[in-house]
Design an enzyme around this catalytic site. Structure first.
Site, PDB file in Angstrom:
ATOM      1  CB  ALA A  32      -1.038   0.123   1.239  1.00 40.39           C
ATOM      2  CB  SER A 115      10.212  -0.949  14.749  1.00 37.37           C
ATOM      3  OG  SER A 115      10.559  -2.472  14.872  1.00 37.37           O
ATOM      4  CG  ASP A 138       3.937  -8.677  21.008  1.00 38.19           C
ATOM      5  OD1 ASP A 138       3.849  -9.943  21.047  1.00 38.19           O
ATOM      6  OD2 ASP A 138       5.405  -8.323  21.307  1.00 38.19           O
ATOM      7  NE  ARG A 173      -4.100 -36.745  28.687  1.00 40.38           N
ATOM      8  CZ  ARG A 173      -3.436 -37.093  27.690  1.00 40.38           C
ATOM      9  NH1 ARG A 173      -3.303 -36.559  26.564  1.00 40.38           N
ATOM     10  NH2 ARG A 173      -2.957 -38.481  27.816  1.00 40.38           N
ATOM     11  N   GLY A 196     -13.245 -19.861  24.001  1.00 43.08           N
ATOM     12  CA  GLY A 196     -14.309 -20.476  25.137  1.00 43.08           C
ATOM     13  C   GLY A 196     -13.459 -21.132  26.337  1.00 43.08           C
ATOM     14  CE  LYS A 224     -14.894 -26.665  32.646  1.00 45.08           C
ATOM     15  NZ  LYS A 224     -15.174 -26.920  31.494  1.00 45.08           N
TER      16      LYS A 224
HETATM   17  O1  F6P Z   1       6.960  -9.024  19.641  1.00 41.32           O
HETATM   18  C1  F6P Z   1       6.543 -10.050  18.829  1.00 41.32           C
HETATM   19  C2  F6P Z   1       7.132 -11.317  19.667  1.00 41.32           C
HETATM   20  O2  F6P Z   1       6.730 -12.386  18.854  1.00 41.32           O
HETATM   21  C3  F6P Z   1       6.536 -11.504  21.098  1.00 41.32           C
HETATM   22  O3  F6P Z   1       5.211 -11.872  21.262  1.00 41.32           O
HETATM   23  C4  F6P Z   1       7.644 -12.669  21.727  1.00 41.32           C
HETATM   24  O4  F6P Z   1       7.808 -12.414  22.998  1.00 41.32           O
HETATM   25  C5  F6P Z   1       8.873 -12.126  20.853  1.00 41.32           C
HETATM   26  O5  F6P Z   1       8.529 -11.446  19.617  1.00 41.32           O
HETATM   27  C6  F6P Z   1       9.798 -13.214  20.494  1.00 41.32           C
HETATM   28  O6  F6P Z   1      11.057 -12.772  19.802  1.00 41.32           O
HETATM   29  P1  F6P Z   1      11.935 -13.519  19.168  1.00 41.32           P
HETATM   30  O7  F6P Z   1      11.499 -13.999  17.831  1.00 41.32           O
HETATM   31  O8  F6P Z   1      13.223 -12.536  18.928  1.00 41.32           O
HETATM   32  O9  F6P Z   1      12.402 -14.650  20.110  1.00 41.32           O
END
Ligand code: F6P
Length: 329
Positions: A32, A115, A138, A173, A196, A224
């Site tokens: 884009a 970044s 994240d 389990r 869920g 359960k």
């Molecule tokens: O920030 C994205 C992420 O995938 C996080 O969720 C995870 O903690 C981290 O990067 C893993 O980083 P790397 O790929 O450097 O192990």
């Protein structure tokens, strides 16, 4: 038509760069941004391997054709890496020199808060016109409701979780499933609610191991037998949580650590559309003379916020969704 697309374009900027981190939807954002820029008469270079490529002056020309066929691809076609050198004055000086020697007058940075913090330094300390685009599984970018990639990773994790549930139900389990998210519970909360699940352990919440185990035991006594506990990686390790449950309840547990599958995969329609909007908005902002800002989508429209804010991790409010999950479990 261009006036509509490039609202504030002042015509002075001739060449821009694009630097990325990886997650689903980043390629759609590159596409884009490149096509918007080309439509406005701008030249575009891709920065290879993130900030490492910026420090080393590793650029590749991007035109309309070079971004065809990437809208549905995960990761980033520009490659990426962590770059300790960029955190130093020497690394930053080299990055700025690379931009100048390559004739790049502005930069779009697509990635998470790390970044975007780097982008803020380029803009605020070194005066490089820079615009950020939030993209991270994240979903912890300061001031941003939804980053590119968060929707796809939740769907990828959910797909895996649904498969785990088949076994959990069949064998009656308890499963403890660890999901990514760094120090933010957003992804774990999404996956737990959409899947869920019975319980989710989040960095934002205090864990009451005794209460959780008692709940599992009481449920077991009522009949359960299967139980899925999601653990955010920023809270605990699945292995440790499974150990606690087993010691306190005597019940058999299994674990699954979803890991990096959550960062890959074909971007969902939602992430592709968000990427189209934000990639376009980033070029519009940069060409219109904006700098040290991050584009994001809020209330049905693209907006700008300070890169200094986007470069910080946001606090994730999970309390409402957590109570909803417990009510529905
Ligand atoms: O920030 C994205 C992420 O995938 C996080 O969720 C995870 O903690 C981290 O990067 C893993 O980083 P790397 O790929 O450097 O192990």
């Amino acid at each position: 038509m261009l006036d509509l697309l490039i609202l504030g374009y002042n015509g002075r900027m001739k060449k821009i760069g694009i630097l990325t981190r990886d997650c689903a939807g980043v390629n759609a954002a590159i596409r884009a941004a490149v096509r918007t820029a080309v439509a406005a008469g701008l030249e575009v270079s891709g920065v290879l391997r993130g900030y490492s490529g910026l420090v080393d002056g590793d650029f590749v020309p991007l035109d309309r054709r070079s971004v065809s066929g990437i809208i549905n691809m995960g990761g980033t076609v520009l490659k990426t890496s962590r770059c300790e050198l960029f955190l130093t004055a020497e690394g930053q000086a080299r990055a700025v020199a690379s931009l100048r020697s390559h004739g790049l007058e502005g930069l779009i940075v697509i990635g998470g808060n790390g970044s975007l913090a780097g982008a803020h330094v380029l803009a605020s300390v070194h005066g490089v016109p820079t615009v950020g685009v939030p993209a991270t599984i994240d979903n912890d970018v300061g001031g941003v409701d939804l980053a590119i990639g968060a929707d796809t990773s939740a769907n990828v994790a959910l797909d895996a979780l649904d498969k785990i549930r088949d076994t959990a139900t069949s064998l009656e389990r308890i499963f403890v499933v660890e999901v990514m998210g760094r120090d933010c519970g957003y992804l774990a909360m999404q996956v737990a609610l959409a899947g869920g699940c019975e319980e989710v352990l989040l960095p934002e919440r205090v864990l009451d191991a005794a209460a959780m185990s008692r709940e599992i035991q009481e449920g077991h006594a009522r009949g359960k037998k299967s139980w899925i506990v999601i653990v955010a990686e920023g809270k605990a390790r699945a292995q440790d949580v499974a150990g606690v449950i087993h010691r306190r309840t005597g019940l058999e547990t299994r674990i699954a650590v979803l890991g990096h599958i959550q960062r890959g995969g074909r971007p969902t329609a939602f992430d592709r559309i968000l990427a189209a909007r934000l990639g376009h908005a980033a070029v519009e902002a940069l060409a219109g003379g904006q700098s040290d800002v991050c584009v994001h989508f809020k209330g049905g429209r693209t907006e700008l916020l300070p890169l200094g804010t986007a470069g910080q991790a946001k606090a994730c409010d999970v309390s409402h969704d957590y109570h909803l999950l417990k009510l529905l479990a």
